[in-house]
Write a protein that holds these residues in place. Structure first.
Motif, PDB file in Angstrom:
ATOM      1  N   ARG A  52       2.065   1.539   5.044  1.00 58.93           N
ATOM      2  CA  ARG A  52       0.818   2.259   5.296  1.00 58.93           C
ATOM      3  C   ARG A  52      -0.301   1.234   5.346  1.00 58.93           C
ATOM      4  O   ARG A  52      -0.278   0.248   4.603  1.00 58.93           O
TER       5      ARG A  52
ATOM      6  N   SER B 221      -3.511   5.278   2.182  1.00 63.25           N
ATOM      7  CA  SER B 221      -2.648   5.223   1.002  1.00 63.25           C
ATOM      8  C   SER B 221      -1.984   6.567   0.737  1.00 63.25           C
ATOM      9  O   SER B 221      -2.593   7.624   0.928  1.00 63.25           O
TER      10      SER B 221
ATOM     11  N   ARG C  27      -1.835   7.116  -4.871  1.00 64.50           N
ATOM     12  CA  ARG C  27      -3.108   7.454  -5.498  1.00 64.50           C
ATOM     13  C   ARG C  27      -3.134   8.923  -5.892  1.00 64.50           C
ATOM     14  O   ARG C  27      -2.543   9.770  -5.212  1.00 64.50           O
TER      15      ARG C  27
ATOM     16  N   GLN D  70      -1.365   6.988   8.896  1.00 62.45           N
ATOM     17  CA  GLN D  70      -0.388   6.074   8.275  1.00 62.45           C
ATOM     18  C   GLN D  70      -0.652   4.603   8.574  1.00 62.45           C
ATOM     19  O   GLN D  70      -0.710   3.793   7.663  1.00 62.45           O
TER      20      GLN D  70
ATOM     21  N   GLU E 135       0.829  -1.212   0.000  1.00 59.48           N
ATOM     22  CA  GLU E 135       0.000   0.000   0.000  1.00 59.48           C
ATOM     23  C   GLU E 135       0.859   1.255   0.000  1.00 59.48           C
ATOM     24  O   GLU E 135       0.534   2.253  -0.665  1.00 59.48           O
ATOM     25  N   ALA E 136       1.983   1.227   0.724  1.00 60.04           N
ATOM     26  CA  ALA E 136       2.860   2.397   0.785  1.00 60.04           C
ATOM     27  C   ALA E 136       3.491   2.712  -0.571  1.00 60.04           C
ATOM     28  O   ALA E 136       3.867   3.861  -0.832  1.00 60.04           O
TER      29      ALA E 136
ATOM     30  N   THR F  58       6.452   8.111   3.433  1.00 60.48           N
ATOM     31  CA  THR F  58       6.208   7.503   4.748  1.00 60.48           C
ATOM     32  C   THR F  58       7.241   8.048   5.716  1.00 60.48           C
ATOM     33  O   THR F  58       8.333   8.466   5.330  1.00 60.48           O
TER      34      THR F  58
ATOM     35  N   SER G  12      -4.512   1.417   5.457  1.00 61.67           N
ATOM     36  CA  SER G  12      -5.739   2.199   5.423  1.00 61.67           C
ATOM     37  C   SER G  12      -5.453   3.703   5.356  1.00 61.67           C
ATOM     38  O   SER G  12      -6.229   4.506   5.862  1.00 61.67           O
TER      39      SER G  12
ATOM     40  N   THR H 244       1.957   2.287  -3.448  1.00 59.42           N
ATOM     41  CA  THR H 244       0.895   2.566  -4.430  1.00 59.42           C
ATOM     42  C   THR H 244       0.355   3.969  -4.201  1.00 59.42           C
ATOM     43  O   THR H 244      -0.474   4.203  -3.321  1.00 59.42           O
TER      44      THR H 244
ATOM     45  N   GLU I  92      -0.595   9.769  -1.372  1.00 62.82           N
ATOM     46  CA  GLU I  92      -1.353  10.458  -2.408  1.00 62.82           C
ATOM     47  C   GLU I  92      -0.631  11.668  -2.975  1.00 62.82           C
ATOM     48  O   GLU I  92       0.229  12.274  -2.332  1.00 62.82           O
TER      49      GLU I  92
END
Length: 391
Positions: free
Chosen positions: A375, A379, A151, A334, A146-147, A369, A377, A149, A381
């Motif tokens: 991360r 993401s 968005r 985070q 997730e970290a 991060t 929940s 990716t 951005e």
């Protein structure tokens, strides 16, 4: 000079307090982990020595990383940072899940006094430990994915303050990139690729662009400098710019093509952009930061005004003197479930929030991060604001 000395004394006092709190809390978390490990496996001999050595190394890990970074030992600092900060995330999750298990067992044991058959629902030490370890491993894997990716979040704002013939204006926000040992060329290249795809008119950074020792990041400034939106790039300081060294941090921003706004109001195209320093500067340097009330226009201003401010804190008298405050700092929490703790300090933790007098606040979840390179929940951005004239 005296104010600078007072600032240095304040910093030393805060640093001592931080170290005491760090060892008390983070050390205590490792004592809890050691206790639960012994309950589950009762390790002895060389295994016990190895466990204690590893836990002590992990407690000291973040401090050793910083010392090695400052000494120019980049490779060992990078390797240790991956281990120590990933471990930090795992320990945080172990504490939360372990306490949940302990509370559950406590309630079951209390209930068994009234309903003896309930005792069979007590979770044994070893199976419980193994189950928690499995959950944490899955969370670490997913959190790492997730970290990585990023968005692109899109926000459209309408205003009567644009000129009648103005085309929609696109403003891109990055925040809390934390360039350093763990966030480097690969992440920055991905960020820049996404920015190029979206072709903003303006790029803004709302603090904490750097996290490591800024001179070690010079090779990244060329990547940033090559991206030139038509109306420019603007930034404000975050607390980590001061932790990394404000002089070198500002140099990195300049070489990356950013204009750093430190209590300044600048007209850019059809809008105004105002930027203020992070309060960490006044604490660490002993110098007072420019009060935003001194530079914000009066209510009834005639240009759409964006306030760049690292922390998502609203001054009571400010809404209506700006139209949009863009902030970061909170990282959206985070790591779930710690977002609930962060939200106590920063209630407007992530997303768009309406304010008084027609203003709004947008808090970014951050682009990089800090600490654990994960991360959950929340993401990372890049935010694209499209500002259009209201009909």
């Amino acid at each position: 000079m005296s104010s600078q000395k007072n600032g240095q004394k304040m910093v030393k006092g805060e640093m001592l307090t931080f170290i005491l709190v760090y060892f008390s809390i983070y050390g205590g978390m490792h004592v809890y982990l050691f206790w639960k490990t012994q309950q589950a496996f009762y390790i002895q001999g060389i295994g016990l020595f190895a466990l204690v050595f590893f836990l002590i190394l992990m407690i000291l890990g973040p401090i050793l990383v910083r010392l090695m970074d400052r000494a120019g030992m980049i490779l060992p600092a990078t390797l240790l940072s991956y281990v120590a900060y990933s471990w930090m995330g795992a320990v945080l999750w172990f504490l939360s899940l372990g306490l949940m298990k302990d509370i559950f067992n406590l309630l079951v044991r209390a209930g068994s006094h009234f309903l003896p058959s309930a005792a069979r629902f007590v979770i044994p030490a070893r199976p419980g430990f193994v189950a928690i370890a499995f959950i944490i491993t899955a969370a670490c894997v997913w959190g790492t994915i997730e970290a990585s990716t990023i968005r692109v979040r899109r926000v459209t704002l309408t205003t009567p303050l644009l000129e009648s013939d103005s085309r929609p204006l696109k403003v891109a926000q990055i925040s809390d990139l934390h360039l350093g040992l763990l966030v480097g060329r690969r992440k920055l290249t991905r960020v820049l690729d996404l920015l190029k795809e979206n072709q903003p008119d303006i790029l803004v950074s709302t603090g904490d662009m750097v996290d490591g020792i800024a001179p070690h990041l010079n090779h990244l400034s060329e990547l940033f400098a090559a991206f030139r939106p038509p109306l420019g790039k603007f930034a404000v300081t975050g607390n980590h710019e001061y932790y990394a060294g404000i002089k070198d941090s500002l140099k990195f921003h300049r070489e990356s093509g950013f204009t750093v706004l430190r209590g300044q109001n600048i007209e850019v195209g059809a809008i105004s952009i105002i930027g203020v320093d992070d309060p960490a500067g006044s604490r660490m340097n002993g110098t007072s930061m420019t009060d935003e009330n001194a530079i914000l226009p009066q209510s009834g201003h005639r240009r759409f005004t964006i306030l760049l401010k690292h922390r998502p804190i609203i001054r009571e008298a400010s809404p209506g003197r700006f139209d949009l405050q863009i902030s970061g700092h909170a990282h959206g929490g985070q790591l779930f479930p710690f977002n609930y703790l962060v939200q106590i300090r920063y209630p407007m933790i992530a997303g768009l929030y309406p304010l008084a007098n027609g203003a709004a606040l947008y808090t970014s979840r951050g682009t990089g991060t800090w600490g654990p390179p994960m991360r959950l929940s929340a993401s990372p951005e890049i935010t694209i604001f499209t500002i259009i004239e209201s009909q």
